[in-house]
Design an enzyme around this catalytic site. Structure first.
Site, PDB file in Angstrom:
ATOM      1  N   TYR A   1       0.829  -1.310   0.052  1.00 10.41           N
ATOM      2  CA  TYR A   1       0.136  -0.151  -0.038  1.00 10.41           C
ATOM      3  C   TYR A   1       0.923   1.253  -0.170  1.00 10.41           C
ATOM      4  O   TYR A   1       1.896   1.315   0.466  1.00 10.41           O
ATOM      5  CB  TYR A   1      -0.843   0.195   1.208  1.00 10.41           C
ATOM      6  N   CYS A   2       0.362   2.305  -0.663  1.00 10.24           N
ATOM      7  CA  CYS A   2       1.105   3.763  -0.354  1.00 10.24           C
ATOM      8  C   CYS A   2       0.177   4.500   0.534  1.00 10.24           C
ATOM      9  O   CYS A   2      -0.801   3.844   1.382  1.00 10.24           O
ATOM     10  CB  CYS A   2       1.267   4.169  -1.699  1.00 10.24           C
ATOM     11  N   PHE A   3      -0.092   5.587   0.424  1.00  4.80           N
ATOM     12  CA  PHE A   3      -1.007   6.557   1.304  1.00  4.80           C
ATOM     13  C   PHE A   3      -2.508   6.472   1.083  1.00  4.80           C
ATOM     14  O   PHE A   3      -3.144   6.315   1.961  1.00  4.80           O
ATOM     15  CB  PHE A   3      -0.477   8.214   1.278  1.00  4.80           C
TER      16      PHE A   3
ATOM     17  N   GLY B   1      -3.009   5.052  -4.463  1.00  5.72           N
ATOM     18  CA  GLY B   1      -3.022   5.711  -5.650  1.00  5.72           C
ATOM     19  C   GLY B   1      -1.769   5.387  -6.587  1.00  5.72           C
ATOM     20  O   GLY B   1      -1.475   4.067  -6.659  1.00  5.72           O
TER      21      GLY B   1
ATOM     22  N   TYR C   1      -2.947   3.457   3.109  1.00 11.25           N
ATOM     23  CA  TYR C   1      -2.912   3.729   4.558  1.00 11.25           C
ATOM     24  C   TYR C   1      -4.093   4.326   4.849  1.00 11.25           C
ATOM     25  O   TYR C   1      -4.466   3.959   6.136  1.00 11.25           O
ATOM     26  CB  TYR C   1      -1.642   4.311   4.615  1.00 11.25           C
TER      27      TYR C   1
END
Length: 370
Positions: free
Chosen positions: A96-98, A101, A126
């Site tokens: 995952y990223c923030f 995206g 996240y």
């Protein structure tokens, strides 16, 4: 289409302790993440800052071009190698990223191209996972019954909690014993990590089928961390079970946990010689937090007693001398505060008893599991 996990999968990620790749920059990871996450960032802090500036000044397309330029060549190769090694070691993991995206979609595609593995990406990233944990805390606290385990300082409440399957140890999660002397030899987690870990503990209690959880009586803060407001509010209205232990037992427990155990932890980390100095610094620093409340004369006397106890320990005379200063703190300082606080909770006290009686009450008298 690349594999994507949605909110229906989020509980499983935490209950099954699924390994996660956190692609955010190191500074983002440090501020808050999850116990089962590993920091393998797509961009360094400096690269992320440069891309962010470019985005503000020139727009998304220019920022994407800059990002690909910064993460290319040997840098890209090294990061891909780390991701692929993680994927091979943790084939059941996710990334995952923030916000779920561009960073995570880009990395996911690179892993597919380089490793041939369609590694799942968390939709919403996240931010969505964090929102899920916050909502879970509110939802579970609302439906769960809470019993508050109280008792004077040094009664060994945390020891008793560990014997109960349906307990949540807030002090353990906060890495702090909840008093002026409560710091351990390692730092507390961030507020975000504390909240995330409390939420996971609640999810695990729910999954185990518990309808009641036992939590130690805490103020709003555990060290520098704040108990989630919804939880503390529920605790302040919940029934109280009061643990009663002899003063000598309390002194013995306090010496063991606040002198012996802390000293051993410091020695394990720094060696025997430096460990003793760290212990003295820790104890005198903790005592100094109470200086104003103790008053000048009493503080000076206790400080002298603490230094004397450390000196006797240095001379291989053991920990016995710590009983004097900790005994005075317990009986003359903490007990009056405890009595005042308990006077405001008297109507909520449903049981008083010894360690064995309280444990029996919580295990057999209270119907805490569905």
């Amino acid at each position: 289409m690349p594999n994507t996990l949605t909110e229906t999968d989020f509980a499983r990620l935490f209950l099954d302790e699924i390994p996660m790749i956190d692609l955010r920059a190191p500074v983002e990871f440090t501020q808050g993440s999850f116990f089962n996450a590993h920091s393998l960032p797509l961009m360094s802090d400096e690269e992320r800052a440069a891309v962010g500036t470019c985005y503000k000044e020139q727009g998304q397309d220019a920022a994407i071009v800059l990002g690909h330029k910064l993460v290319s060549g040997e840098i890209k190769t090294a990061r891909l190698k780390a991701w692929c090694e993680f994927v091979q070691t943790h084939p059941n993991g996710v990334l995952y990223c923030f916000r779920g995206g561009l960073r995570s979609r880009t990395t996911q595609q690179w892993i597919i191209d380089d490793c041939g593995v369609d590694y799942p990406r968390v939709e919403g990233g996240y931010k969505a996972l964090r929102r899920f944990l916050i909502d879970s805390t509110e939802r579970i606290v609302e439906k769960m019954n809470i019993i508050v385990l109280s008792g004077r300082s040094g009664t060994g409440k945390t020891r008793l909690l560990k014997k109960l399957e349906n307990s949540i140890d807030l002090e353990g999660i906060a890495n702090h014993r909840g008093s002026a002397f409560g710091n351990t030899t390692t730092p507390q987690p961030t507020q975000i990590n504390f909240e995330n870990n409390v939420a996971v503990a609640l999810l695990k209690a729910e999954a185990a089928g518990f309808t009641t959880i036992v939590i130690e009586d805490e103020s709003r803060n555990v060290g520098s961390l704040h108990v989630p407001p919804v939880m503390h509010e529920k605790m302040s209205q919940s029934p109280v079970v009061n643990l009663v232990v002899s003063d000598q037992d309390r002194i013995d427990i306090t010496v063991q946990e606040y002198a012996c155990d802390i000293h051993q932890d410091y020695c394990d980390q720094f060696g025997d010689a430096e460990g003793l100095g760290k212990l003295e610094e820790h104890l005198l620093g903790s005592l100094a937090k109470l200086q104003k409340r103790l008053g000048g004369e009493r503080y000076a006397r206790m400080q002298k007693s603490m230094k004397s106890a450390v000196a006797q320990l240095s001379d291989n005379q053991g920990y016995a001398a710590f009983a004097n200063v900790f005994g005075e703190l317990l009986l003359d300082y903490y007990d009056p505060m405890y009595d005042y606080q308990m006077s405001k909770k008297s109507e909520r006290i449903v049981f008083n008893g010894s360690r064995e009686e309280v444990l029996h009450h919580l295990q057999t008298v209270v119907d805490y599991k569905s």
